[in-house]
Scaffold this motif. Structure first.
Motif, short mmCIF file in Angstrom:
data_model
loop_
_atom_site.label_atom_id
_atom_site.label_comp_id
_atom_site.label_asym_id
_atom_site.label_seq_id
_atom_site.Cartn_x
_atom_site.Cartn_y
_atom_site.Cartn_z
N SER A 241 0.53 -1.20 0.02
CA SER A 241 0.08 -0.20 -0.07
C SER A 241 0.84 1.33 0.06
O SER A 241 1.87 1.35 0.58
N TRP A 242 0.20 2.35 -0.67
CA TRP A 242 0.81 3.84 -0.45
C TRP A 242 1.19 4.10 0.84
O TRP A 242 2.18 4.99 0.99
N ILE A 365 4.50 -6.34 -18.04
CA ILE A 365 3.62 -5.82 -17.17
C ILE A 365 4.14 -4.53 -16.51
O ILE A 365 5.26 -4.51 -15.73
N TYR A 366 3.50 -3.19 -16.64
CA TYR A 366 4.22 -2.08 -16.26
C TYR A 366 3.63 -1.76 -14.54
O TYR A 366 2.17 -1.84 -14.54
N PHE A 367 4.46 -1.88 -13.78
CA PHE A 367 4.12 -1.78 -12.46
C PHE A 367 4.14 -0.22 -12.01
O PHE A 367 5.25 0.34 -12.14
N SER A 368 3.15 0.45 -11.45
CA SER A 368 3.20 1.83 -11.16
C SER A 368 3.40 2.15 -9.90
O SER A 368 2.09 1.63 -9.04
N PHE A 369 4.13 2.83 -9.24
CA PHE A 369 4.54 2.90 -7.79
C PHE A 369 3.46 4.14 -7.49
O PHE A 369 3.15 4.29 -6.46
N ASN A 370 2.87 4.95 -8.39
CA ASN A 370 1.84 5.87 -8.02
C ASN A 370 0.66 5.39 -8.04
O ASN A 370 -0.48 6.04 -7.62
N SER A 371 0.43 4.09 -8.35
CA SER A 371 -1.03 3.50 -8.39
C SER A 371 -1.24 2.50 -7.24
O SER A 371 -2.32 1.79 -7.46
N LYS A 372 -0.48 2.61 -6.32
CA LYS A 372 -0.79 1.72 -5.17
C LYS A 372 -1.85 2.14 -4.10
O LYS A 372 -1.36 2.26 -2.92
N MET A 373 -2.96 2.32 -4.74
CA MET A 373 -3.98 3.10 -3.79
C MET A 373 -5.23 2.62 -4.31
O MET A 373 -5.36 1.89 -5.37
N ASN A 374 -6.44 3.27 -3.66
CA ASN A 374 -7.60 2.99 -4.38
C ASN A 374 -8.44 4.17 -4.02
O ASN A 374 -8.63 4.79 -3.21
N PHE A 375 -9.45 4.56 -5.29
CA PHE A 375 -10.11 5.65 -5.16
C PHE A 375 -11.22 5.39 -4.05
O PHE A 375 -11.82 6.59 -3.67
N ILE A 376 -11.40 4.16 -3.61
CA ILE A 376 -12.59 3.97 -2.70
C ILE A 376 -12.09 4.70 -1.39
O ILE A 376 -13.26 5.04 -0.40
N GLU A 377 -10.83 4.97 -1.36
CA GLU A 377 -10.44 5.43 0.11
C GLU A 377 -10.71 6.84 0.16
O GLU A 377 -10.46 7.50 1.29
N ASN A 378 -11.06 7.64 -1.09
CA ASN A 378 -11.22 9.22 -1.10
C ASN A 378 -12.47 9.66 0.19
O ASN A 378 -13.58 9.04 -0.05
N VAL A 394 -3.82 -5.03 2.17
CA VAL A 394 -4.94 -4.19 1.38
C VAL A 394 -4.98 -4.42 -0.13
O VAL A 394 -4.14 -4.72 -0.61
N LYS A 395 -6.35 -4.77 -0.51
CA LYS A 395 -6.81 -5.21 -1.91
C LYS A 395 -6.42 -3.62 -2.75
O LYS A 395 -7.42 -2.63 -2.60
N LEU A 396 -5.80 -3.63 -3.64
CA LEU A 396 -5.47 -2.44 -4.60
C LEU A 396 -5.72 -2.49 -5.74
O LEU A 396 -5.40 -3.68 -6.38
N PRO A 397 -6.69 -1.96 -6.58
CA PRO A 397 -7.16 -2.43 -8.00
C PRO A 397 -5.89 -2.46 -8.92
O PRO A 397 -5.70 -3.54 -9.69
N HIS A 398 -4.94 -1.60 -8.96
CA HIS A 398 -3.72 -1.78 -9.79
C HIS A 398 -2.93 -2.98 -9.65
O HIS A 398 -2.33 -3.80 -10.60
#
Length: 703
Positions: A241-242, A365-378, A394-398
């Protein structure tokens, strides 16, 4: 950063966990350095990680700056074990726990990480309260760490150092963090998670920056005293997780990457490929416990077959395998475990001289360090409701989409790797690049990918990846998400072949795989309907409304729409395909989704892959090229059980390899017996001998 060469020849490694308290006089009273090293010799270990301190914070050397463990009664246990290891020809990596330090936490409350609720970590109940964590921004704690590193660097000879726990176990709002953020940004740190809010993202980037700077401080400190010592920071956190704040910046403070993992074969396969492309030097280090299923169980030993499978899957990726044991509180070790490890390591040692080469990766497979989150957390408070270690679950979509893509490629025997922002200048090496539900793609990343496509590359992108500059080349406008969390994908006439077995009447389902992983799809407007090969179909009613439904148990498709679900467009010399759902996410659970995703990737490849195989899905094939030796290495791992049930040997695997050059010989290693092969054009066909757990083949060629 260039490291000492010891690790380049070290594939068999060990760590004995020693996170032991000293409130009982029996604790570590029977620790015998001679017996400790005897166990390492019995286990045929090449390199040993030795504790200087632990999460408890107590030191195993005569420290002037901290607290020495009472159980060792003033002995320099660290020094004794180091000297004995060196006499036996065993490399030493010193273990040092950063951030997690109960002694420092208890004796210096001003050093503690403080969460948004004003709590420190040990004020919580349960096992989470066992860990006292200190803030990397605390000046006092930083000086303490530097002083301890100075003691180790000046007083001991060792080949490497492992800094454990280099991550944020919580979002810290201590006075030091708030002061530093104010000084550097002129603002107060935000307290509400919002991945659409620039102020929250700025705060997160600062947390990542601060962590990397703290790691740099530790790395530079030990290099000051020992320039040739190889440094590794705990990197099992790369896909977590982020909250932990770990990005590729951490890898810049390592000579090689290493970390401990306790998941299944998919996790290991994915991490090995991610480490391969991210580590500054090879081999990377994959760690796991001898205890089943993890270090939480002290007495249950993993079956030999499971440890063998883990070890061989690691060296099949050219990685170093480190097995973790945990010392008994009184300081003893179980000899049976070390005899078993020794037998496994003895077998591995027979393959070591053949290792090396360049991993053959047709697909990335491109792994993005900036995408280790979930918009549902907003909208959520950045509180410490997540205890230390919970961030790993934590389940992260990316991340889930990336793992699903890896499961497809691994089981369908498509040569692949996992890349990051560190590999943006190397995209031309790959036939296809997968962007698995990349939630946040920077302009720099998008520009590199656009250049890659324009030059002839192929890209598959899914779901939220549309919210980036790539939307420009798709001619798309993001509208939003479907309200429905269960949706479907229906093929157009142009998409029937790609979505084999899927029809408008019975479309492909997209469903929630976890409470935090939605089955919604992205609604988008396109400037042209050209290239639309599937559309979104919705259920008869919104599944969130229990008062109205078509079928009580399920949500069948009933409302076709014109929203594109899959679109494929040409751009320059290449192609990009975008899916409004992350089809790849479902590949870990559904053979249908896995098959369709494999079809998509194969359709994007402009040339045949470097190898093909007729083999069961539980067999993984990893292919290396050693151009300086004019040799290809083919590593085949039969990994049938994640609990250690003995494998059934696999027979009649058929391999088709495409090579550069004229084949001279195919051998089974390490016995170097020749294997018949047939050549057809630039393809080499090989019938592989039976594979119980591992088989290594070498194909030698001439120009």
């Amino acid at each position: 950063m260039s490291g000492h060469v010891w690790y380049r020849r070290s594939y068999r490694r060990n760590l004995v966990d020693m996170h032991i308290e000293d409130w009982d006089e029996r604790f570590l009273s029977k620790l015998d350095p001679k017996n400790y090293v005897k166990m390492l010799k019995l286990a045929n270990v090449k390199s040993a990680m030795i504790y200087a301190n632990s999460h408890v914070g107590y030191c195993y050397w005569p420290t002037r700056t901290g607290h020495m463990h009472r159980g060792i009664r003033g002995r320099d246990v660290l020094g004794e074990i180091i000297d004995l290891c060196h006499k036996e020809g065993i490399d030493v990596i010193v273990y040092y726990s950063l951030i997690f330090n109960n002694w420092a936490y208890e004796h210096h409350p001003e050093w503690r990480i403080i969460d948004l609720d004003g709590q420190a970590s040990r004020e919580r109940s349960g096992q989470a309260g066992r860990y006292g964590v200190c803030c990397p921004n605390s000046p006092g704690y930083r000086k303490f760490v530097l002083d301890q590193i100075e003691e180790l660097g000046k007083n001991y000879e060792f080949e490497g150092i492992f800094f454990d726990m280099t991550f944020w176990p919580a979002v810290c709002y201590c006075s030091n963090c708030k002061r530093r953020y104010k000084e550097e940004t002129g603002e107060n740190p935000p307290t509400t998670i919002n991945w659409d809010d620039p102020s929250w993202i700025k705060f997160q980037r600062k947390r990542e920056e601060w962590l990397a700077e703290f790691a740099s401080m530790a790395t530079s400190a030990i290099k000051k005293y020992k320039p040739e010592v190889a440094v590794e920071h705990q990197s099992s956190t790369v896909a977590a997780s982020w909250m932990l704040g770990v990005t590729s910046l951490l890898s810049e403070q390592c000579d090689f990457l290493g970390g401990d993992f306790y998941g299944g074969v998919l996790q290991q396969s994915f991490i090995c490929k991610l480490y391969y492309n991210l580590t500054p030097n090879m081999p990377f280090e994959f760690m796991t416990s001898i205890c089943y299923p993890s270090l939480k169980d002290h007495t249950t030993t993993k079956p030999r077959e499971l440890i063998e499978a883990r070890a061989f899957l690691t060296i099949a990726h050219n990685g170093a395998f480190l097995i973790i044991d945990a010392i008994d509180p009184i300081g003893t070790l179980e000899e049976r475990r070390y005899r078993m490890i020794g037998e496994i390591f003895d077998e591995i040692s027979r393959y070591e001289k053949y290792l090396g080469g360049e991993l053959c990766q047709d697909v990335a497979i491109y792994f993005s360090f900036n995408s280790k989150m979930n918009f549902i957390e907003n909208g959520a408070r950045a509180s410490a409701s997540r205890r230390p270690f919970e961030a790993f679950a934590v389940k992260l979509p990316h991340v889930e989409a990336a793992l699903g893509a890896a499961e497809t490629l691994r089981t369908k025997h498509i040569p692949f790797g996992v890349i990051t922002d560190k590999n943006l200048k190397e995209l031309s090496r790959f036939q296809v690049v997968i962007l698995p539900n990349v939630l946040r793609l920077s302009d720099e990343e998008a520009d590199a990918i656009k250049e890659y496509i324009a030059a002839g590359g192929s890209v598959y992108a899914s779901k939220f990846t549309l919210k980036s500059k790539l939307s420009e080349i798709l001619g798309a406008t993001y509208i939003g998400e479907t309200e429905e969390k269960v949706t479907y994908i229906a093929p157009t006439p142009e998409g029937k072949a790609l979505l084999s077995g899927i029809t408008k009447e019975y479309p492909l389902s997209i469903y929630p795989t976890h409470p935090s992983i939605s089955g919604s799809q992205i609604k988008a407007e396109f400037s042209s309907r050209e290239g639309v090969i599937a559309t979104i179909t919705l259920p008869y009613t919104n599944p969130d409304d229990p008062s109205k439904f078509a079928s009580i148990h399920s949500n069948p498709p009933g409302v076709p729409t014109d929203y594109p679900a899959i679109i494929c467009k040409k751009f320059g010399k290449g192609r990009i395909m975008w899916s409004s759902a992350s089809i790849e996410t479902y590949a870990t659970q559904s053979l249908k989704h896995r098959s369709i995703f494999a079809n998509i990737i194969k359709s994007l490849a402009q040339n045949p892959f470097s190898f093909e195989a007729t083999a069961p899905e539980y067999v993984e094939i990893i292919h290396f090229h050693k151009p300086e030796e004019k040799r290809y290495l083919i590593n085949i791992v039969n990994f049938q059980s994640e609990i250690g049930i003995p494998n059934i040997p696999v027979h009649d695997i058929l391999l088709k390899l495409r090579i550069k050059g004229k084949p001279v010989n195919v051998m089974s290693l390490p016995d170097e017996t020749s294997i018949p092969f047939e050549q057809s054009g630039n393809c080499i066909n090989i019938k592989v001998p039976a594979v119980k757990i591992f088989r290594m083949l070498a194909l030698d060629y001439e120009k």
